[in-house]
Motif scaffolding. Structure first.
Motif, short mmCIF file in Angstrom:
data_model
loop_
_atom_site.label_atom_id
_atom_site.label_comp_id
_atom_site.label_asym_id
_atom_site.label_seq_id
_atom_site.Cartn_x
_atom_site.Cartn_y
_atom_site.Cartn_z
N LYS A 1 64.71 151.55 42.81
CA LYS A 1 63.69 152.43 42.25
C LYS A 1 64.13 153.04 40.92
O LYS A 1 63.33 153.12 39.98
N ASP A 2 65.39 153.48 40.81
CA ASP A 2 65.84 154.12 39.57
C ASP A 2 65.82 153.14 38.39
O ASP A 2 65.50 153.52 37.26
N ILE A 3 66.11 151.89 38.66
CA ILE A 3 66.05 150.86 37.61
C ILE A 3 64.59 150.64 37.19
O ILE A 3 64.28 150.52 36.01
N LEU A 4 63.70 150.59 38.17
CA LEU A 4 62.28 150.40 37.86
C LEU A 4 61.73 151.57 37.04
O LEU A 4 60.95 151.38 36.11
N ILE A 5 62.15 152.78 37.37
CA ILE A 5 61.70 153.96 36.62
C ILE A 5 62.17 153.87 35.18
O ILE A 5 61.39 154.10 34.24
N LYS A 6 63.44 153.53 34.95
CA LYS A 6 63.96 153.40 33.59
C LYS A 6 63.26 152.26 32.84
O LYS A 6 62.97 152.38 31.65
N THR A 7 63.00 151.17 33.54
CA THR A 7 62.31 150.04 32.92
C THR A 7 60.91 150.46 32.48
O THR A 7 60.49 150.15 31.35
N LEU A 8 60.21 151.16 33.33
CA LEU A 8 58.87 151.64 33.00
C LEU A 8 58.90 152.57 31.80
O LEU A 8 58.07 152.46 30.89
N GLU A 9 59.87 153.47 31.77
CA GLU A 9 60.01 154.38 30.62
C GLU A 9 60.25 153.60 29.33
O GLU A 9 59.62 153.87 28.30
N GLY A 10 61.16 152.65 29.39
CA GLY A 10 61.48 151.86 28.21
C GLY A 10 60.30 151.02 27.73
O GLY A 10 59.99 150.99 26.53
N LEU A 11 59.61 150.37 28.66
CA LEU A 11 58.47 149.54 28.28
C LEU A 11 57.33 150.39 27.71
O LEU A 11 56.66 149.98 26.76
N SER A 12 57.14 151.57 28.28
CA SER A 12 56.10 152.47 27.76
C SER A 12 56.41 152.88 26.32
O SER A 12 55.51 152.92 25.47
N LYS A 13 57.67 153.17 26.04
CA LYS A 13 58.06 153.53 24.68
C LYS A 13 57.90 152.34 23.73
O LYS A 13 57.47 152.51 22.59
N MET A 14 58.21 151.15 24.21
CA MET A 14 58.03 149.95 23.38
C MET A 14 56.57 149.75 23.05
O MET A 14 56.22 149.44 21.90
N GLN A 15 55.70 149.93 24.04
CA GLN A 15 54.27 149.78 23.79
C GLN A 15 53.79 150.81 22.77
O GLN A 15 53.03 150.49 21.85
N LYS A 16 54.26 152.04 22.92
CA LYS A 16 53.88 153.10 21.97
C LYS A 16 54.34 152.73 20.56
O LYS A 16 53.59 152.88 19.60
N ASN A 17 55.58 152.24 20.44
CA ASN A 17 56.09 151.82 19.13
C ASN A 17 55.22 150.74 18.51
O ASN A 17 54.92 150.77 17.31
N LEU A 18 54.83 149.78 19.32
CA LEU A 18 54.02 148.66 18.80
C LEU A 18 52.62 149.11 18.41
O LEU A 18 52.00 148.51 17.53
N ASN A 19 52.11 150.15 19.07
CA ASN A 19 50.76 150.63 18.78
C ASN A 19 50.71 151.59 17.60
O ASN A 19 49.64 151.89 17.09
N GLU A 20 51.87 152.08 17.16
CA GLU A 20 51.90 153.01 16.01
C GLU A 20 51.51 152.27 14.75
O GLU A 20 51.92 151.14 14.51
N LYS A 21 50.73 152.94 13.95
CA LYS A 21 50.31 152.38 12.66
C LYS A 21 51.44 152.54 11.67
O LYS A 21 52.06 153.60 11.58
N GLU A 22 51.70 151.47 10.92
CA GLU A 22 52.75 151.55 9.90
C GLU A 22 52.16 152.16 8.63
O GLU A 22 51.02 151.91 8.28
N ASN A 23 52.97 152.97 7.97
CA ASN A 23 52.49 153.63 6.73
C ASN A 23 52.73 152.78 5.54
O ASN A 23 53.56 152.04 5.34
#
Length: 146
Positions: free
Chosen positions: A124-146
């Motif tokens: 479970k702890d690995i899955l939680i960290k994986t979810l956190e990391g993937l969520s941050k990656m998705q956020k990074n990819l969705n950010e508009k570049e200036n």
């Protein structure tokens, strides 16, 4: 950061496997990936009265042509209905039908089985960290570049 390039490759190959499993398990329903994602999005938005192709394109991050093709296929199968706006006949509203609820239950069951298989034997702890990391990656990819 080159040491983490394998993450993108793994995400790509996991995505391909997920899509393959989904296609295989939903083949009997005659639903492709695009239609399945469209149906899940429509279900999520089902309480709205203003669902249009434009809204679906924005929600799903795809072009209006793909939305139109998938909606046409879903309409042929009796999964959605399309009505015209009373004031502007060019504007079309999309609603899921009662038949869609049957398909949604089937899709959810298939997805649950696939997801269960995917996370089997992972702590479970690995899955939680994986979810956190993937969520941050998705956020990074969705950010508009200036």
């Amino acid at each position: 950061m080159d040491e983490f390039n394998a993450i993108g490759d793994l995400i790509f190959f996991i995505s391909k496997e997920l899509k393959k499993d989904l296609d295989e398990k939903l083949k009997e329903r005659g639903l492709g990936q695009g239609q399945t994602l469209m149906l899940l999005t429509l279900f999520r938005l089902k309480d709205r009265e203003d669902i249009t192709g434009e809204l679906l394109a924005k929600e799903m991050g795809i072009n209006k042509g793909n939305v139109s093709r998938n909606i046409s296929k879903l309409k042929e199968k009796g999964i959605v209905s399309i009505t015209s706006d009373e004031k502007d006949q060019r504007k079309k509203y999309i609603k899921i039908t009662d038949k869609a609820l049957e398909d949604i239950k089937s899709i959810e069951s298939v997805l649950k089985d696939i997801h269960k298989k995917m996370v089997k034997n992972i702590e479970k702890d690995i899955l939680i960290k994986t979810l956190e990391g993937l969520s941050k990656m998705q956020k990074n990819l969705n950010e508009k570049e200036n």
